[in-house]
Design a protein around this motif. Structure first.
Motif, short mmCIF file in Angstrom:
data_model
loop_
_atom_site.label_atom_id
_atom_site.label_comp_id
_atom_site.label_asym_id
_atom_site.label_seq_id
_atom_site.Cartn_x
_atom_site.Cartn_y
_atom_site.Cartn_z
N TYR A 4 16.28 -1.82 -19.87
CA TYR A 4 15.27 -1.11 -19.10
C TYR A 4 15.18 -1.70 -17.70
CZ TYR A 4 13.55 0.97 -23.45
OH TYR A 4 13.43 1.67 -24.61
N ALA A 5 14.77 -0.83 -16.72
CA ALA A 5 14.48 -1.26 -15.35
C ALA A 5 13.43 -0.31 -14.80
CB ALA A 5 15.73 -1.26 -14.48
N VAL A 6 12.76 -0.71 -13.69
CA VAL A 6 11.71 0.10 -13.10
C VAL A 6 11.86 0.07 -11.59
CG1 VAL A 6 10.06 -1.80 -13.01
CG2 VAL A 6 9.21 0.55 -13.09
N ALA A 7 11.46 1.19 -10.92
CA ALA A 7 11.51 1.27 -9.46
C ALA A 7 10.17 1.74 -8.93
CB ALA A 7 12.62 2.23 -9.02
N SER A 8 9.83 1.31 -7.69
CA SER A 8 8.62 1.76 -7.02
C SER A 8 8.90 3.07 -6.30
CB SER A 8 8.15 0.71 -6.00
OG SER A 8 7.91 -0.53 -6.64
N VAL A 9 7.86 3.92 -6.16
CA VAL A 9 8.00 5.23 -5.53
C VAL A 9 6.84 5.43 -4.56
CG1 VAL A 9 8.20 7.72 -5.91
CG2 VAL A 9 9.06 6.12 -7.63
N ASP A 10 7.16 6.01 -3.36
CA ASP A 10 6.07 6.30 -2.43
C ASP A 10 5.68 7.77 -2.52
OD1 ASP A 10 7.98 7.73 -1.11
OD2 ASP A 10 8.02 6.48 0.69
N ALA A 11 4.76 8.20 -1.66
CA ALA A 11 4.25 9.57 -1.72
C ALA A 11 5.30 10.60 -1.35
CB ALA A 11 3.03 9.70 -0.80
N TRP A 12 6.37 10.19 -0.67
CA TRP A 12 7.45 11.10 -0.27
C TRP A 12 8.51 11.24 -1.36
CZ3 TRP A 12 7.89 13.54 4.59
CH2 TRP A 12 6.87 13.24 5.49
N LEU A 68 0.17 3.32 -13.37
CA LEU A 68 -0.16 1.99 -13.90
C LEU A 68 1.13 1.27 -14.30
CD1 LEU A 68 -3.21 3.01 -16.14
CD2 LEU A 68 -3.26 1.95 -13.86
N PRO A 69 1.11 -0.07 -14.32
CA PRO A 69 2.34 -0.84 -14.53
C PRO A 69 2.69 -1.04 -16.01
CG PRO A 69 0.57 -2.35 -14.01
CD PRO A 69 -0.02 -0.97 -13.92
N PHE A 70 2.53 -0.04 -16.82
CA PHE A 70 2.97 -0.15 -18.21
C PHE A 70 3.27 1.26 -18.72
CE2 PHE A 70 -1.67 -0.48 -17.95
CZ PHE A 70 -2.07 0.67 -18.62
N PHE A 71 4.11 1.31 -19.79
CA PHE A 71 4.59 2.59 -20.32
C PHE A 71 5.12 2.35 -21.73
CE2 PHE A 71 8.20 5.59 -20.91
CZ PHE A 71 7.48 6.78 -20.89
N SER A 81 10.62 8.29 -17.79
CA SER A 81 9.19 8.55 -17.58
C SER A 81 9.03 10.01 -17.17
CB SER A 81 8.62 7.63 -16.50
OG SER A 81 9.43 7.67 -15.34
N PRO A 82 8.17 10.78 -17.85
CA PRO A 82 8.07 12.22 -17.59
C PRO A 82 7.43 12.55 -16.25
CG PRO A 82 6.39 11.54 -19.17
CD PRO A 82 7.26 10.34 -18.93
N GLU A 83 6.65 11.65 -15.67
CA GLU A 83 5.99 11.90 -14.39
C GLU A 83 5.77 10.56 -13.70
OE1 GLU A 83 1.56 12.07 -16.45
OE2 GLU A 83 2.48 13.89 -15.66
N LEU A 84 5.27 10.62 -12.45
CA LEU A 84 5.02 9.40 -11.69
C LEU A 84 3.94 8.57 -12.40
CD1 LEU A 84 5.86 7.97 -9.04
CD2 LEU A 84 3.84 9.04 -7.98
N ASP A 143 0.81 -1.22 0.00
CA ASP A 143 0.00 0.00 0.00
C ASP A 143 0.84 1.27 0.00
OD1 ASP A 143 -2.27 -1.51 -0.01
OD2 ASP A 143 -2.51 -1.48 2.19
N ASN A 144 2.13 1.16 0.35
CA ASN A 144 2.99 2.36 0.40
C ASN A 144 3.46 2.80 -0.99
OD1 ASN A 144 2.98 2.66 3.22
ND2 ASN A 144 4.50 1.02 3.44
N VAL A 145 3.32 1.94 -1.96
CA VAL A 145 3.76 2.29 -3.32
C VAL A 145 2.71 3.20 -3.95
CG1 VAL A 145 4.32 1.42 -5.61
CG2 VAL A 145 5.08 0.17 -3.57
N ALA A 146 3.18 4.39 -4.37
CA ALA A 146 2.28 5.37 -4.98
C ALA A 146 2.41 5.41 -6.49
CB ALA A 146 2.55 6.76 -4.41
N GLY A 147 3.47 4.82 -7.04
CA GLY A 147 3.66 4.86 -8.49
C GLY A 147 5.00 4.25 -8.87
N PHE A 148 5.41 4.48 -10.14
CA PHE A 148 6.61 3.85 -10.67
C PHE A 148 7.42 4.87 -11.48
CE2 PHE A 148 3.17 0.74 -10.46
CZ PHE A 148 3.74 -0.24 -9.66
N VAL A 149 8.73 4.60 -11.57
CA VAL A 149 9.65 5.39 -12.39
C VAL A 149 10.41 4.41 -13.28
CG1 VAL A 149 11.65 6.92 -12.44
CG2 VAL A 149 9.90 7.21 -10.69
N VAL A 150 10.49 4.73 -14.61
CA VAL A 150 11.14 3.86 -15.57
C VAL A 150 12.53 4.40 -15.90
CG1 VAL A 150 11.00 2.82 -17.87
CG2 VAL A 150 8.92 3.18 -16.52
N TYR A 151 13.53 3.49 -15.95
CA TYR A 151 14.91 3.85 -16.26
C TYR A 151 15.33 3.14 -17.56
CZ TYR A 151 15.38 5.67 -11.52
OH TYR A 151 15.24 6.39 -10.37
N ARG A 152 16.29 3.78 -18.27
CA ARG A 152 16.81 3.20 -19.52
C ARG A 152 18.29 3.53 -19.65
NH1 ARG A 152 14.52 6.10 -24.58
NH2 ARG A 152 16.20 7.53 -24.08
#
Length: 669
Positions: free
Chosen positions: A552-560, A536-539, A530-533, A509-518
């Motif tokens: 490519y890799a992806v990371a989870s991001v919280d509200a902070w 959804l789990p696709f891009f 990724s231009p913004e948070l 529940d702490n995950v607020a979104g995702f950031v994509v890396y390349r």
């Protein structure tokens, strides 16, 4: 620009400067074109071994000229040495007095005899005057020639009326160009003298034609007038040339100077820098005297004796500090005619320290004047409480909780106390006096959660504290360790690269979104794409270069804004399908030279070539007949008349070649 050992070298330098094309052997007169006249240096015909360098009584030069391509010479003058002292006086005119003074004689007869016996060297720098050289028969001044037309001169040296020697010289149309601009170098002013110099980086060498510097001066608001004509010289060593000028001036006057360099024929170069000054001795400029302070109802009053009424003063600068000898700030700058200043920005029971000096113009050789110093004291009265701070804001930042507010207006403010609490009724001071309008609170517990309330109090120099300001509140939520996505998948699509990954938001529940890396294959560091948070789990990566292998890799991001570790990466190989795509259309036409094969020019052309294939009617397979750039066309010259040909084109990039496109047919006419 030249190096002189005696004045005869000046004459030789004038006689042998190669400014014109000459049509005979090496000993020729020179023709120097100028804007007002053309100088014919007839003295070059004379034998250098003669003792004086003047024409004898039985000698003369006959000067003839033909303009343009014409050869019809017309006599334009005869050059002789003055036959008597009376003729010398008539020729020299206004220069007669200067010649007498230079030769230290009283009569023109004595001057004539001296010149006949010693030659022109005796005149020294007076020889820079074309009028004197013309009077002595050293040059001929052609005042009627049009400098815009080429001319040929014929100079005949006659002895006893018979021709002894004849020379011809040609001068082209137009005037020499002096392009080097002189810059101001040194400038020294006193109350009675001005010394100035200009310099040029142009290099000049021994033996070159002398140049002259005409110095112009303006006094006050008057127009510029010529004040001196100087010979420009170099020491033969320096890589620059300089012009020096000095004169006696009137104290207190404003002066402006500039100069122009000209050659011997009067061709002028561009104007130099204009230099400005006032005739005043910097050491004699008056300072602030009898500086005093007085405590008044409106503030501290500063007074001093009036400054002299001179144009050198630009104003009076006043500095102020609350600590003797340091931390001075500029309080004000007032007109130089003022003799008093009221400092209203003072607080009670406080000492102040002042520095006062006149501001002067940036005169050559001058430095800023020294300050006069004085101290003042403002008596104290009962102090009122300061106003409570206004516009208090609080926000959560990565560094801590940031509180900022609007500064107070009181001059005797010392600082601000910061108060904190879990409610408005149990707040306590958490800081020493803050002498700023920003404070970052890092002292709260790392386990703190919920609301925190902040307020401020002002304190002045008399230790009087204000009321408490309004309260600013924040909600504190501490970051936690986030679950990273389990993996990411990537594939090429028409729009770019389609990415999809494990949706850990369903489990954490702490995950607020995702950031994509390349990153490019082989690179060490990833870049965020990724231009913004992402919620959804696709891009879709629409900025991808499909010809480059990527990871490519992806990371989870919280509200902070805290991120998890990166997911396992996925590699995506380069896609050369579009890179090697054949043109969609071919254009064939018969030309005289052969059959032209053309196509629409693609958007990207770098690193690609088109390979052209052909087969004639009845042939089973295509044959490669050539390659060309994709933004060009191909002309097949090896064709036969009345033959049906079929063409196809493929794309090559490096060692790879794609499939051929659709074939097109044409019959050779």
């Amino acid at each position: 620009m030249f190096k002189l050992e005696n004045m005869k070298q000046l004459i030789l330098a004038i006689f042998f400067l190669p400014l014109c094309a000459i049509a005979q052997d090496e000993s020729f007169p020179l023709v120097l074109p100028g804007p007002d006249h053309t100088l014919v240096l007839v003295g070059a015909l004379l034998d250098d071994s003669r003792p004086t360098g003047f024409l004898r009584e039985n000698e003369s030069f006959v000067v003839e000229r033909a303009d343009g391509q014409m050869q019809n010479y017309k006599r334009i003058g005869v050059v002789t040495f003055p036959a008597s002292a009376a003729e010398l006086e008539k020729r020299t005119g206004a220069f007669t007095t200067e010649i007498l003074n230079k030769l230290s004689v009283r009569t023109i007869k004595e001057a004539y005899d001296r010149l006949v016996s010693t030659g022109p060297d005796t005149l020294g720098l007076l020889l820079i005057s074309t009028e004197i050289q013309e009077a002595l028969g050293l040059i001929f001044v052609d005042r009627d020639r049009d400098p815009g037309v080429s001319s040929s001169y014929r100079i005949t040296w006659q002895q006893d009326g018979k021709e002894a020697k004849q020379m011809e010289a040609v001068v082209k149309a137009g005037l020499p160009t002096l392009s080097e601009r002189y810059r101001g170098n040194t400038f020294l002013t006193t109350d009675s003298t001005v010394s100035v110099s200009w310099f040029s980086l142009a290099q000049h060498f021994e033996g070159e034609m002398p140049s002259f510097a005409t110095v112009y001066r303006s006094v006050g608001d008057t127009e510029f007038q010529q004040v001196s004509r100087l010979l420009v010289a170099t020491d033969g060593v320096s890589d620059s040339t300089r012009v020096y000028f000095s004169e006696t001036v009137t104290p207190g006057q404003r002066y402006r100077y500039f100069m122009r360099v000209s050659d011997f024929a009067g061709n002028e170069g561009p104007a130099s820098d204009t230099l400005y000054t006032i005739a005043v001795e910097p050491a004699k400029i008056a300072r602030i005297s009898n500086l005093k302070t007085a405590d008044t109802l409106g503030g501290i009053l500063l007074t001093w004796d009036p400054l002299p009424r001179q144009a050198v003063y630009g104003g009076v600068q006043i500095l102020k500090s609350r600590q003797v000898g340091s931390d001075y700030v500029e309080l004000d700058t007032i007109p130089a005619t003022e003799t008093r200043y009221l400092d209203t920005r003072v607080i009670n029971a406080t000492s102040y320290f002042y520095k006062v000096r006149p501001l002067i113009l940036n005169l050559p050789g001058s430095a800023p004047l020294a300050f006069s110093e004085v101290s003042g004291y403002k008596k104290g009265v009962d102090s009122l409480p300061p106003t409570a701070p206004r516009v208090v804001n609080a926000s959560v930042t990565p560094e801590g909780i940031k509180i900022n507010w609007q500064p107070g207006d009181e001059l005797d403010l010392f600082g601000y106390y910061v108060l904190r609490g879990t409610s408005a009724t149990n707040m306590e001071v958490i800081s020493s006096p803050v002498q700023d309008t920003v404070f970052v609170d890092t002292t709260f517990s790392v386990q703190q959660a919920g609301q925190l309330h902040y307020a401020l109090q002002s304190i002045n120099l008399h230790q009087v504290v204000s009321d408490t300001s309004e309260v600013a509140s924040v909600t504190l939520r501490q970051p936690v360790v986030l679950t990273a996505p389990g993996g990411i998948q990537a594939r090429h699509t028409v729009d770019g690269t389609s990415l999809q990954w494990d949706n850990v938001m369903l489990r954490d529940d702490n995950v607020a979104g995702f950031v994509v890396y390349r990153r490019k294959e082989g690179d060490e560091n990833y870049q965020v794409i990724s231009p913004e948070l992402l919620k959804l789990p696709f891009f879709t990566d629409s900025t991808v270069d499909k010809t480059v292998a990527l990871e490519y890799a992806v990371a989870s991001v919280d509200a902070w804004g805290n991120q998890s570790i990166l997911s396992p990466n996925t590699a995506l190989a380069a896609d050369q399908t579009e890179e090697l795509a054949a043109p969609t259309q071919l254009y064939l036409r018969n030309l005289t030279a052969g059959i032209e094969v053309a196509w629409p020019v693609p958007l990207t052309v770098a690193g690609k070539q088109y390979v052209i294939y052909r087969k004639a009617a009845g042939q089973a397979e295509f044959s490669k007949i050539g390659t060309t750039a994709v933004n060009s066309v191909f002309v097949d010259k090896n064709v036969k008349n009345d033959t049906l040909y079929e063409y196809a084109v493929g794309v090559a990039s490096g060692t790879a070649e794609g499939n051929r496109g659709l074939a097109q047919s044409i019959r050779r006419q």
